[in-house]
Design an enzyme around this catalytic site. Structure first.
Site, short mmCIF file in Angstrom:
data_model
loop_
_atom_site.label_atom_id
_atom_site.label_comp_id
_atom_site.label_asym_id
_atom_site.label_seq_id
_atom_site.Cartn_x
_atom_site.Cartn_y
_atom_site.Cartn_z
N PHE A 52 -13.82 19.83 -3.08
CA PHE A 52 -13.51 21.22 -2.75
C PHE A 52 -14.63 22.10 -3.28
O PHE A 52 -14.85 22.17 -4.48
CB PHE A 52 -12.17 21.70 -3.33
CG PHE A 52 -11.87 23.12 -2.91
CD1 PHE A 52 -11.28 23.38 -1.68
CD2 PHE A 52 -12.26 24.19 -3.69
CE1 PHE A 52 -11.06 24.69 -1.26
CE2 PHE A 52 -12.05 25.50 -3.28
CZ PHE A 52 -11.44 25.75 -2.06
N ASP B 156 -20.90 21.19 -9.31
CA ASP B 156 -20.04 22.36 -9.10
C ASP B 156 -19.06 22.43 -10.27
O ASP B 156 -18.11 21.65 -10.35
CB ASP B 156 -19.30 22.22 -7.76
CG ASP B 156 -18.40 23.42 -7.47
OD1 ASP B 156 -18.12 24.20 -8.40
OD2 ASP B 156 -17.96 23.55 -6.30
N LYS C 243 -15.39 31.73 -11.19
CA LYS C 243 -14.05 31.85 -11.76
C LYS C 243 -14.04 32.48 -13.16
O LYS C 243 -14.14 33.69 -13.27
CB LYS C 243 -13.35 30.49 -11.70
CG LYS C 243 -13.07 30.08 -10.24
CD LYS C 243 -12.04 29.00 -10.08
CE LYS C 243 -11.61 28.91 -8.61
NZ LYS C 243 -11.96 27.67 -7.94
#
Ligand SMILES: *Cc1c(COP(=O)(O)O)cnc(C)c1O
Length: 398
Positions: A140, A225, A254
């Protein structure tokens, strides 16, 4: 207005691109959120790890308000007095020489893809338009058209083609499969060190080291990531530290803003980031002074409050308590730090619904996995409280 009024409004006027739990939050502080009926819940999702520092952290809030009064956006056509401080803070804290700021996580992934390709052409001398990036199945990395094109989850990619070429999918955790997909046109390998949305999937020990080694041997960039896994969530600053590797490019987002504002970035070396020349990549909001001021404070809070160590220690504690729950539907408890996947042999949604009734908010991932990822400021007593409720729900739904 009641909970049902808000839900009806939302369902009528908003696109249905999410299926949220029916709780309407109006306030939050630390690990606790309050809904419009005044009911309190322990947040065990932490906005997919964007609020590692806890909701509305007072110090980040102060930095946010103070900066908002001064200047919020200059665009990068002019310089501002907060961005250099942000760059310096990122370098000091992570050891990476340089960074490139963006807003959402997906934009930072796109940035890593562009830098990797450009590096492939300018430095590695890959023939024009031939660059390949190897990614993992179950990945993802965000929701842009390019990124969903190399997702293996039909929910993410179906009906959004045509997909961008130049991506090759290898089996997550299988170093031999990755190695077999490398050729002279490979510019990068892009992976999550732990797959978060995939269900807190930890690759076999040694996988990251092998990927790093094949990258070095074949002159390929190693890109991690760390948008969800990074900044303390895994019990380390970065999850890749568990294997002692050093990726060429690290993508963060985030928790970089503690949830106040979309702030993301890629971290890398001077040599690699200098392949991008003025005007070749950017964003109107990327690197704006409000984002920079908020991010610096969000990073300081992680250090000052020892959140990385807390995550490690309390994560071990939380997992040991979850493992002690005796229930035939629990297949496995796995995780790193306060980033825990409870793997069931049945659908997880009913458990999440019932946990909500008991005052715990969490979200299933991939149908059968419950993720527990509370803000890292959670206390041992709050974990004990949660365990009691979780046990109760599992006993009731046995
Ligand atoms: C959330 C996430 C993204 C995308 O970030 P957005 O801010 O939602 O665009 C990318 N990669 C990983 C690993 C993520 O968890």
């Amino acid at each position: 207005m009641t909970t049902q009024d808000y839900i009806q409004l939302e369902e009528k006027y908003g696109a249905h691109n999410y299926h949220p739990l029916d709780v309407v939050i109006k306030e939050a502080k630390g690990v606790w959120v309050t809904d419009v009926d005044g009911k309190r819940y322990l947040d065990c999702l932490a906005a997919y790890s964007a609020v590692n520092q806890g909701h509305c952290h007072p110090k980040i809030l102060e930095a946010f308000i103070e900066q908002a009064k001064k200047v919020t956006l200059t665009s990068r056509a002019f310089r501002n007095d907060k961005l250099p401080i942000f760059y310096k803070k990122l370098a000091d804290m992570t050891g990476y020489e340089m960074s490139l700021p963006m807003n959402s996580g997906a934009e930072a992934v796109e940035t890593a893809i562009k830098v990797s390709r450009r590096w492939g052409y300018d430095i590695k001398k890959i023939p024009e338009n031939k660059a390949e990036i190897i990614v993992a199945d179950g990945n993802f990395h965000g929701r842009t058209t390019t990124i969903v094109g190399f997702s293996t989850d039909p929910m993410s990619y179906r009906g959004f083609g045509p997909y961008a070429p130049g991506f090759v999918i290898a089996k997550y955790g299988d170093a031999d499969d990755f190695r077999s997909k490398i050729n002279e046109n490979t510019s990068a390998i892009l992976i999550e060190p732990i797959q978060g949305e995939g269900g807190i999937v930890i690759p076999p020990e040694g996988f990251l080291r092998e990927v790093e080694q094949m990258c070095r041997e074949n002159n390929v960039l190693f890109v991690c990531d760390e948008i969800q896994s990074g900044l303390g969530r895994s019990g380390r600053l970065f999850a890749f530290e568990y294997e002692g590797v050093h990726p060429d490019i690290v993508i963060i987002g985030k928790a970089l803003s503690g949830g106040f504002y979309p702030v993301s970035a890629i971290l890398s070396s001077r040599d690699i980031l200098m392949v991008i020349k003025p005007g070749e990549h950017g964003s109107t909001f990327g690197g704006n002074p409000l984002a920079a001021a908020v991010a610096v404070k969000a990073l300081e809070v992680i250090e000052e409050e020892n959140l990385i160590q807390r995550s490690f220690e309390l994560g071990e504690y939380f997992m040991s308590k979850l493992r002690a729950i005796n229930n035939p539907h629990i297949k496995l408890v796995r995780g790193r730090g306060l980033w825990i996947g409870l793997v069931l042999d049945t659908k997880a949604r009913p458990y999440c619904e019932m946990l909500k009734e008991e005052g715990i908010l969490c979200k299933e991932t991939h149908e059968t996995i419950i993720r527990f990822a509370p803000p890292l400021v959670i206390t041992k007593e709050e974990i004990d409280w949660a365990i009691e409720k979780i046990e109760k729900v599992f006993n009731a739904l046995n």
